[in-house]
Each structure stands twice: as structure tokens, then as C-alpha cells.
Design a protein around this motif. Structure first.
Motif, mmCIF file in Angstrom:
data_model
loop_
_atom_site.group_PDB
_atom_site.id
_atom_site.type_symbol
_atom_site.label_atom_id
_atom_site.label_comp_id
_atom_site.label_asym_id
_atom_site.label_seq_id
_atom_site.Cartn_x
_atom_site.Cartn_y
_atom_site.Cartn_z
ATOM 1 N N ARG A 143 -7.524 21.703 13.736
ATOM 2 C CA ARG A 143 -6.666 21.041 14.735
ATOM 3 C C ARG A 143 -6.889 19.536 14.578
ATOM 4 N NH1 ARG A 143 -3.815 23.485 17.927
ATOM 5 N NH2 ARG A 143 -3.855 21.991 19.621
ATOM 6 N N ILE A 144 -5.927 18.904 13.931
ATOM 7 C CA ILE A 144 -6.060 17.502 13.557
ATOM 8 C C ILE A 144 -4.938 16.704 14.215
ATOM 9 C CG2 ILE A 144 -6.092 15.875 11.620
ATOM 10 C CD1 ILE A 144 -6.971 18.375 9.883
ATOM 11 N N GLY A 145 -5.331 15.722 15.017
ATOM 12 C CA GLY A 145 -4.354 14.889 15.704
ATOM 13 C C GLY A 145 -3.957 13.669 14.901
ATOM 14 N N PHE A 146 -2.863 13.057 15.318
ATOM 15 C CA PHE A 146 -2.364 11.816 14.717
ATOM 16 C C PHE A 146 -2.177 10.810 15.835
ATOM 17 C CE2 PHE A 146 1.111 8.932 13.716
ATOM 18 C CZ PHE A 146 0.822 8.511 12.423
ATOM 19 N N VAL A 147 -2.750 9.627 15.670
ATOM 20 C CA VAL A 147 -2.570 8.538 16.638
ATOM 21 C C VAL A 147 -1.937 7.376 15.901
ATOM 22 C CG1 VAL A 147 -3.686 6.934 18.224
ATOM 23 C CG2 VAL A 147 -4.608 9.251 17.946
ATOM 24 N N GLY A 148 -0.743 7.011 16.300
ATOM 25 C CA GLY A 148 -0.069 5.877 15.682
ATOM 26 C C GLY A 148 1.415 5.892 15.975
ATOM 27 N N ALA B 2 4.498 10.945 7.782
ATOM 28 C CA ALA B 2 4.928 11.887 6.736
ATOM 29 C C ALA B 2 3.728 12.368 5.924
ATOM 30 C CB ALA B 2 5.966 11.227 5.821
ATOM 31 N N GLY B 3 2.797 11.470 5.622
ATOM 32 C CA GLY B 3 1.590 11.866 4.895
ATOM 33 C C GLY B 3 0.726 12.815 5.698
ATOM 34 N N TYR B 4 0.616 12.569 7.002
ATOM 35 C CA TYR B 4 -0.123 13.454 7.913
ATOM 36 C C TYR B 4 0.469 14.858 7.858
ATOM 37 C CZ TYR B 4 -1.014 15.484 12.598
ATOM 38 O OH TYR B 4 -1.313 16.305 13.645
ATOM 39 N N HIS B 5 1.802 14.954 8.008
ATOM 40 C CA HIS B 5 2.457 16.267 7.974
ATOM 41 C C HIS B 5 2.293 16.932 6.611
ATOM 42 C CE1 HIS B 5 4.938 14.987 11.606
ATOM 43 N NE2 HIS B 5 4.284 16.068 11.969
ATOM 44 N N HIS B 6 2.427 16.163 5.545
ATOM 45 C CA HIS B 6 2.273 16.709 4.192
ATOM 46 C C HIS B 6 0.877 17.311 4.003
ATOM 47 C CE1 HIS B 6 2.897 16.924 -0.191
ATOM 48 N NE2 HIS B 6 1.636 16.550 -0.267
ATOM 49 N N ALA B 7 -0.149 16.578 4.419
ATOM 50 C CA ALA B 7 -1.531 17.060 4.244
ATOM 51 C C ALA B 7 -1.800 18.295 5.095
ATOM 52 C CB ALA B 7 -2.521 15.943 4.594
ATOM 53 N N GLN C 279 -0.045 24.345 10.586
ATOM 54 C CA GLN C 279 1.273 24.071 11.142
ATOM 55 C C GLN C 279 1.213 22.822 12.022
ATOM 56 O OE1 GLN C 279 4.124 25.695 10.437
ATOM 57 N NE2 GLN C 279 5.217 24.246 11.714
ATOM 58 N N PRO C 280 2.005 21.777 11.731
ATOM 59 C CA PRO C 280 2.031 20.593 12.597
ATOM 60 C C PRO C 280 2.501 20.957 14.007
ATOM 61 C CG PRO C 280 3.093 20.120 10.491
ATOM 62 C CD PRO C 280 2.854 21.610 10.545
ATOM 63 N N GLU C 281 1.905 20.289 15.010
ATOM 64 C CA GLU C 281 2.259 20.523 16.408
ATOM 65 C C GLU C 281 2.565 19.189 17.076
ATOM 66 O OE1 GLU C 281 -0.552 22.884 18.735
ATOM 67 O OE2 GLU C 281 -1.513 23.443 16.845
ATOM 68 N N ALA C 282 3.654 19.134 17.815
ATOM 69 C CA ALA C 282 4.036 17.902 18.515
ATOM 70 C C ALA C 282 2.933 17.455 19.485
ATOM 71 C CB ALA C 282 5.351 18.107 19.267
ATOM 72 N N THR D 294 0.840 -1.191 0.000
ATOM 73 C CA THR D 294 0.000 0.000 0.000
ATOM 74 C C THR D 294 0.875 1.240 0.000
ATOM 75 O OG1 THR D 294 -1.671 -1.179 1.285
ATOM 76 C CG2 THR D 294 -1.768 1.228 1.333
ATOM 77 N N HIS D 295 0.445 2.254 -0.709
ATOM 78 C CA HIS D 295 1.127 3.555 -0.686
ATOM 79 C C HIS D 295 0.648 4.264 0.589
ATOM 80 C CE1 HIS D 295 2.798 7.336 -1.751
ATOM 81 N NE2 HIS D 295 3.047 7.002 -3.012
ATOM 82 N N TYR D 296 1.353 3.986 1.694
ATOM 83 C CA TYR D 296 0.930 4.473 3.006
ATOM 84 C C TYR D 296 0.872 5.998 3.084
ATOM 85 C CZ TYR D 296 1.555 -0.309 4.594
ATOM 86 O OH TYR D 296 1.447 -1.667 4.737
ATOM 87 N N LYS D 297 1.886 6.653 2.541
ATOM 88 C CA LYS D 297 1.889 8.116 2.614
ATOM 89 C C LYS D 297 0.675 8.686 1.886
ATOM 90 C CE LYS D 297 4.597 12.269 1.731
ATOM 91 N NZ LYS D 297 5.865 12.828 1.238
ATOM 92 N N MET D 298 0.359 8.141 0.704
ATOM 93 C CA MET D 298 -0.809 8.611 -0.042
ATOM 94 C C MET D 298 -2.085 8.390 0.772
ATOM 95 S SD MET D 298 -2.410 7.263 -3.657
ATOM 96 C CE MET D 298 -1.051 7.775 -4.673
#
Length: 181
Positions: free
Chosen positions: A35-40, A53-58, A65-68, A15-19
Motif C-alpha cells: 500500500r503505497i501512497g503518492f503525495v504531490g 504516471a511513473g507512480y501508477h506505472h511502478a 492496483q492504484p487506488e484514488a 529530468t526524466h520525471y516519470k523514470m
């Protein structure tokens, strides 16, 4: 040939994970989320790194702006960090079914309604995910297409045709259900 695995010196179809992450996260700003979080997981193996990387790109594509603070390695860490915060995310990309079920459970325990308080987009489209309430919007991995490509490559190799050892990335697609509103 291996499918959805990465091994040195072995042809990989995956799978193209980043896509997939880009598809998931780009969907959320169209619904008004900023304000969009990432869990993983976000260390080590290439698939989790590609999802992050895909999360940050989008986010950057959407001018966010991505936030830690908004990145968590698992559902419990995410809920511990976000549930009581005044700056909690209004949406989350939950990367993988092993995070999705706990995320739903913990959201209910913390009295966060999906999608009213936090919208959720998953990654995998496991058959059980469609039965979550509300039904999960998710990125579907192209398992059949990956299998077909792997068989095609194996047959080509058996016929003596030259095959590039470059990984074959199969595009996933977004399945829109109810978890984003």
C-alpha cells in the motif's frame, strides 16, 4: 535551451520525471510494501503529471492496483486522509521537497514513525533533505548532467550544427538512505 522547464518552441533539457517516479516506487515493494501512497500535485504541469504516471506505472509493474484514496495533492491532505485509517499506506512517494518537510512534520505530530509506521521516498535530493531524521531516501535530479547537456547543445548551435528540437531527458538515480527501513 532551457533546463527543467517546458516552453513551446524552445529546446528543453530536463529530468526524466516519470523514470524517477518509477525508480522511487519500484523500490518499495522490494521492502514488502503493498500500500503505497503518492503525495504531490497531479494536475496541470507536465512534471507532476509525469511523476504521477511513473507512480501508477511502478504500481502496475509490482501487481498493485492504484487506488484514488492513496493519492493526495499535498502533505496535509495525505495525513488527514491516511493517519487514522485502517487501510492507510505503509509507504509514500512524496514528490518534491516542498512536500517532504511538511510530511515529516505532520507524521511526527500524528505519532507516525518513519520508517516503522510509514516508509518515505522523496524526489529532488535537495541538500537539506539528507539532514531530515531519518535521512530521506530520494530520487536525485541530475542537475550537473542537465547543465552539461544544455551547454553542449548551446555550443553546437553556436557552431552552426543542426540540433533537433526534441526534449532531452536526463535519467535521475535513487539515493537510498534511512527513511525506508
Amino acid at each position: 535551451v532551457v533546463v527543467n522547464r517546458i516552453l513551446p518552441e524552445v529546446l528543453c533539457v530536463r529530468t526524466h520525471y516519470k523514470m524517477g517516479a518509477v525508480l522511487a516506487v519500484k523500490h518499495l515493494p522490494f521492502l514488502g510494501h503493498k500500500r503505497i501512497g503518492f503525495v504531490g500535485e497531479h494536475a496541470g504541469d507536465p512534471p507532476p503529471l509525469a511523476l504521477l504516471a511513473g507512480y501508477h506505472h511502478a504500481l502496475r509493474w509490482a501487481g498493485i492496483q492504484p487506488e484514488a484514496f492513496l493519492v493526495a495533492p499535498d502533505s496535509r491532505s495525505a495525513m488527514d486522509r491516511w493517519a487514522g485509517a485502517s487501510n492507510r499506506p505503509t509507504a509514500a512517494f512524496v514528490a518534491g521537497q516542498h512536500h517532504t518537510f511538511p510530511f515529516y512534520k505532520l507524521a511526527r505530530q500524528r505519532r507516525l514513525r518513519i520508517p516503522e509506521d510509514i516508509a518515505v521516498v522523496g524526489f529532488d535530493d535537495d541538500t537539506n533533505e539528507a539532514e531530515l531524521l531519518p535521512a530521506l531516501t530520494t530520487v536525485a535530479q541530475p542537475h550537473k548532467a542537465a547543465g552539461r547537456e544544455a551547454v553542449r547543445l548551446l555550443l553546437a548551435g553556436l557552431e552552426g550544427r543542426s540540433i533537433s528540437n526534441q526534449a532531452r531527458l536526463i535519467p535521475p538515480h535513487l539515493v537510498i538512505r534511512d527513511s525506508c527501513g
